[in-house]
Design a protein around this motif. Structure first.
Motif, PDB file in Angstrom:
ATOM      1  N   LEU A 253       0.842  -1.187   0.000  1.00 52.75           N
ATOM      2  CA  LEU A 253       0.000   0.000   0.000  1.00 52.75           C
ATOM      3  C   LEU A 253       0.879   1.238   0.000  1.00 52.75           C
ATOM      4  O   LEU A 253       1.946   1.244   0.630  1.00 52.75           O
ATOM      5  CB  LEU A 253      -0.919   0.008   1.230  1.00 52.75           C
ATOM      6  CG  LEU A 253      -1.713  -1.271   1.498  1.00 52.75           C
ATOM      7  CD1 LEU A 253      -2.524  -1.123   2.778  1.00 52.75           C
ATOM      8  CD2 LEU A 253      -2.621  -1.603   0.334  1.00 52.75           C
ATOM      9  N   ASP A 254       0.425   2.283  -0.685  1.00 51.69           N
ATOM     10  CA  ASP A 254       1.182   3.526  -0.676  1.00 51.69           C
ATOM     11  C   ASP A 254       0.809   4.355   0.551  1.00 51.69           C
ATOM     12  O   ASP A 254       0.054   3.903   1.415  1.00 51.69           O
ATOM     13  CB  ASP A 254       0.974   4.315  -1.972  1.00 51.69           C
ATOM     14  CG  ASP A 254      -0.486   4.738  -2.176  1.00 51.69           C
ATOM     15  OD1 ASP A 254      -1.269   4.705  -1.196  1.00 51.69           O
ATOM     16  OD2 ASP A 254      -0.851   5.121  -3.303  1.00 51.69           O
ATOM     17  N   GLY A 255       1.327   5.570   0.626  1.00 48.12           N
ATOM     18  CA  GLY A 255       1.094   6.393   1.803  1.00 48.12           C
ATOM     19  C   GLY A 255      -0.350   6.793   2.003  1.00 48.12           C
ATOM     20  O   GLY A 255      -0.744   7.195   3.100  1.00 48.12           O
TER      21      GLY A 255
ATOM     22  N   TYR B  25      -2.844   4.643   1.455  1.00 50.48           N
ATOM     23  CA  TYR B  25      -3.537   3.353   1.624  1.00 50.48           C
ATOM     24  C   TYR B  25      -4.227   2.923   0.339  1.00 50.48           C
ATOM     25  O   TYR B  25      -5.321   2.344   0.361  1.00 50.48           O
ATOM     26  CB  TYR B  25      -4.546   3.425   2.777  1.00 50.48           C
ATOM     27  CG  TYR B  25      -3.896   3.705   4.114  1.00 50.48           C
ATOM     28  CD1 TYR B  25      -3.238   2.696   4.812  1.00 50.48           C
ATOM     29  CD2 TYR B  25      -3.905   4.981   4.659  1.00 50.48           C
ATOM     30  CE1 TYR B  25      -2.622   2.948   6.029  1.00 50.48           C
ATOM     31  CE2 TYR B  25      -3.280   5.247   5.875  1.00 50.48           C
ATOM     32  CZ  TYR B  25      -2.647   4.229   6.546  1.00 50.48           C
ATOM     33  OH  TYR B  25      -2.024   4.477   7.742  1.00 50.48           O
TER      34      TYR B  25
ATOM     35  N   ALA C 280      -0.658  -0.515  -4.211  1.00 48.89           N
ATOM     36  CA  ALA C 280       0.439  -0.250  -5.145  1.00 48.89           C
ATOM     37  C   ALA C 280       0.874  -1.527  -5.846  1.00 48.89           C
ATOM     38  O   ALA C 280       1.357  -1.479  -6.971  1.00 48.89           O
ATOM     39  CB  ALA C 280       1.626   0.375  -4.408  1.00 48.89           C
TER      40      ALA C 280
ATOM     41  N   ARG D  11       6.125   8.654   5.764  1.00 56.47           N
ATOM     42  CA  ARG D  11       5.159   7.585   5.542  1.00 56.47           C
ATOM     43  C   ARG D  11       5.108   7.260   4.062  1.00 56.47           C
ATOM     44  O   ARG D  11       4.547   8.001   3.261  1.00 56.47           O
ATOM     45  CB  ARG D  11       3.786   8.018   6.037  1.00 56.47           C
ATOM     46  CG  ARG D  11       2.709   7.049   5.582  1.00 56.47           C
ATOM     47  CD  ARG D  11       1.942   6.451   6.738  1.00 56.47           C
ATOM     48  NE  ARG D  11       1.144   5.338   6.258  1.00 56.47           N
ATOM     49  CZ  ARG D  11       1.333   4.101   6.613  1.00 56.47           C
ATOM     50  NH1 ARG D  11       2.276   3.799   7.444  1.00 56.47           N
ATOM     51  NH2 ARG D  11       0.566   3.135   6.156  1.00 56.47           N
ATOM     52  N   ARG D  12       5.751   6.163   3.702  1.00 57.89           N
ATOM     53  CA  ARG D  12       5.814   5.793   2.293  1.00 57.89           C
ATOM     54  C   ARG D  12       4.827   4.695   1.946  1.00 57.89           C
ATOM     55  O   ARG D  12       4.564   4.468   0.770  1.00 57.89           O
ATOM     56  CB  ARG D  12       7.223   5.336   1.931  1.00 57.89           C
ATOM     57  CG  ARG D  12       8.266   6.445   2.082  1.00 57.89           C
ATOM     58  CD  ARG D  12       9.612   5.989   1.581  1.00 57.89           C
ATOM     59  NE  ARG D  12      10.614   7.045   1.684  1.00 57.89           N
ATOM     60  CZ  ARG D  12      11.874   6.913   1.311  1.00 57.89           C
ATOM     61  NH1 ARG D  12      12.278   5.769   0.793  1.00 57.89           N
ATOM     62  NH2 ARG D  12      12.723   7.911   1.448  1.00 57.89           N
ATOM     63  N   GLY D  13       4.305   3.978   2.923  1.00 62.44           N
ATOM     64  CA  GLY D  13       3.362   2.919   2.610  1.00 62.44           C
ATOM     65  C   GLY D  13       3.419   1.801   3.635  1.00 62.44           C
ATOM     66  O   GLY D  13       4.041   1.923   4.699  1.00 62.44           O
ATOM     67  N   THR D  14       2.795   0.691   3.296  1.00 62.89           N
ATOM     68  CA  THR D  14       2.695  -0.459   4.191  1.00 62.89           C
ATOM     69  C   THR D  14       2.853  -1.730   3.381  1.00 62.89           C
ATOM     70  O   THR D  14       2.319  -1.845   2.279  1.00 62.89           O
ATOM     71  CB  THR D  14       1.330  -0.482   4.906  1.00 62.89           C
ATOM     72  OG1 THR D  14       1.119   0.769   5.563  1.00 62.89           O
ATOM     73  CG2 THR D  14       1.268  -1.607   5.924  1.00 62.89           C
TER      74      THR D  14
END
Length: 548
Positions: A231-233, A235, A238, A304-307
């Protein structure tokens, strides 16, 4: 991630710089050649115009005509010619008689000698230009007549050396090369800065390493059976691999990259876990058909770049764990019964030793009749072997916990009546978890009892479990089926998963699951009812209190 050392190719920045240098060199060389040829021609044309204008101006000057008529024209004209040379920036000005004998010349030793070059057109009254090598070297010159009342009384020649014209062109070309060098230097600095920034973003990997990493990345995504979701920043999805699509029931034809997690149609608890900024470790979540273990981890990097989300399917494992729990319960029940049987056997032996054989036989027979009666009661109501075995085992477990489990007289479920699509595992999951939940609720209550009812009609299978526990708050009627909800303290493995698994199985089988307040014998408690559709004809209808 680094790859094994290979012959390191020229870096991308080096290739860009080399290409840039070659391109600038080719452009500059071409433009310099074009400029040199063009400027040389333009400089020669400008020199022709300049010397022609100077020569005509001198020829038209009254002072020049007057000096020519004097007895010593050189004395008057030489200073004038030198002054004109300085003022007009020409290399020589020669004033001569109509036969070409010089009156003036920058080199005084040439005065009185014959002019080198053509003068014929000027002697006939025409102004002309030519490039000629004279005493000062090659030069562009103009020759024009000096007239007085229509009569030619002298000639004037003004010239600029070819060397001076070339120097002007060379100055322009040198300036062009200076600009090209500056552009090349600026390009080198820009390439270095971009290369440094690019290497920071690519962690020092060059284009070849990035290409290999992409190939490994793609192969790993398709090879890994577990689900992987990035996920990107904001949500949004990606990246998702094949395993992730399968576990989240996202079809290949559905384009989910760029979609928000909230728009994927996932269960609310799972969506909340994916939208959380906190990392999750081995959390169990249920979808419509699977039990998933979810792990989330934020992508580090100072912002915060993603998850990154990993998904593991533990549906089969959870089912096996449930069966293992049942087997463990059966084992504990058998151990308890073995202990009880040993006590009873000691009682029988003691009665025989006391000479009371009749009472010993009567005691032993009563115990056998009680056990057989229980078995006969269960089998008579539910002859389907898997459910019958489950009910007998759960009866023993409930008895150990001080809870009476009974099969109601309304139950009737014969062997072979269930269609193949209702697997034994699903039925064990549904009925076993409902009974465990009911026993938990009834334990400790007055007259603790759990009542099980199972029967089929022409179109559905009905499973009903009621208990004498505290019941279910109407406000929690829907919450009890959510994973994690429980009115009891959580144990080491957590609580609230059983009823969630029941609802998952019922939903997958297109059935319905309801909970209500029990009104049986005025004891209160809760009653859970499951209705599963039968897709095949099961024979004559049977219902509560009826026979097949």
């Amino acid at each position: 991630m680094r790859f094994p050392s290979l012959p390191r190719p020229r870096s991308l920045a080096g290739q860009l710089f080399a290409m840039q240098a070659v391109l600038i060199a080719v452009v500059v060389a071409g433009y310099a050649l074009f400029t040199y040829v063009s400027d040389q021609r333009q400089a020669e044309d400008a020199a022709v115009r300049q010397v022609t204008a100077v020569a005509r101006s001198i020829a038209d000057a009254p002072s020049v005509r007057a000096a020519i008529h004097t007895s010593d024209p050189t004395a008057e004209l030489e200073p004038y010619a030198l002054q004109v040379m300085r003022d007009t920036n020409v290399d020589f000005v020669t004033i001569m008689n109509p036969d070409g004998i010089r009156w003036t010349h920058p080199d005084q030793q040439q005065i009185g000698k014959r002019f080198l070059g053509r003068i014929g057109p000027a002697q006939h009254g025409r102004t002309f230009t030519e490039t000629y090598t004279g005493t000062l070297g090659p030069s562009v010159r103009a020759v024009t007549p000096v007239t007085d009342n229509g009569r030619i009384i002298g000639l004037v020649s003004a010239g600029i050396k070819v060397e001076a014209i070339s120097e002007r062109v060379q100055d322009q070309v040198t300036a062009l090369f200076g600009v090209a060098g500056g552009a090349l230097l600026l390009g080198a600095v820009g390439t270095y800065v971009i290369n440094a920034r690019l290497r920071r973003h690519t962690h020092g990997m060059n284009a070849s390493e990035l290409s290999r990493m992409h190939d490994y990345h793609q192969a790993a995504l398709h090879a890994v059976r577990e689900g992987l979701l990035m996920l990107d920043g904001r949500y949004r999805v990606a990246l998702i691999n094949d395993g992730g699509r399968e576990l989240l029931a996202v079809g290949e034809e559905q384009e989910v990259v760029g979609m928000s997690v909230a728009d994927l149609g996932l269960p609310a608890p799972l969506t909340g876990a994916l939208l959380s900024s906190e990392p999750r470790v081995d959390e169990v979540h249920l979808t419509a058909s699977r039990v998933l273990v979810v792990n989330t981890s934020p992508v580090s990097g100072g912002e915060r770049r993603g998850t990154v989300v990993t998904l593991r399917d533990v549906t089969e494992l959870q089912s096996l764990m449930g069966e293992l729990d049942s087997e463990r319960g059966f084992t504990q029940a058998l151990r308890s019964q073995a202990h009880e049987a040993a006590n009873r056997l000691h009682t029988v032996v003691s009665l025989i030793e006391l000479g009371r054989a009749g009472e010993a036989v009567e005691f032993a027979t009563a115990e056998l009749e009680l056990a057989q009666a229980l078995t006969d009661q269960v089998v008579a109501a539910v002859s389907e072997p898997v459910l019958a075995a489950l009910l007998l085992g759960k009866t023993a477990q409930a008895n150990e916990r001080g809870v009476e489990l009974v099969v109601s007289a309304d139950s009737r479920l014969d062997d072979g009546v269930l269609p193949p699509e209702l697997s034994a595992r699903d039925l064990v999951t549904v009925l076993g978890n409902l009974i465990d939940n009911a026993v938990d609720a009834a334990q400790g209550s007055v007259g603790a009892r759990v009542t099980v009812t199972a029967y089929t009609s022409a179109s559905e299978l009905v499973l009903r479990v009621s208990d004498t526990g505290p019941g279910v708050d109407p406000a929690h009627a829907d919450l009890v089926f959510q994973r994690g909800f429980s009115t009891k303290p959580a144990g080491p493995g957590g609580r609230g998963l059983g009823l969630a698994l029941v609802r998952q199985a019922v939903t997958r089988l297109d059935g319905t699951l309801t909970v209500a307040e029990s009104e049986q014998d005025g004891a209160g408690g809760a009653v859970f009812e499951v209705r599963l559709p039968l897709r095949t004809v099961v024979g004559p209808a049977a219902g509560p209190g009826g026979d097949v």
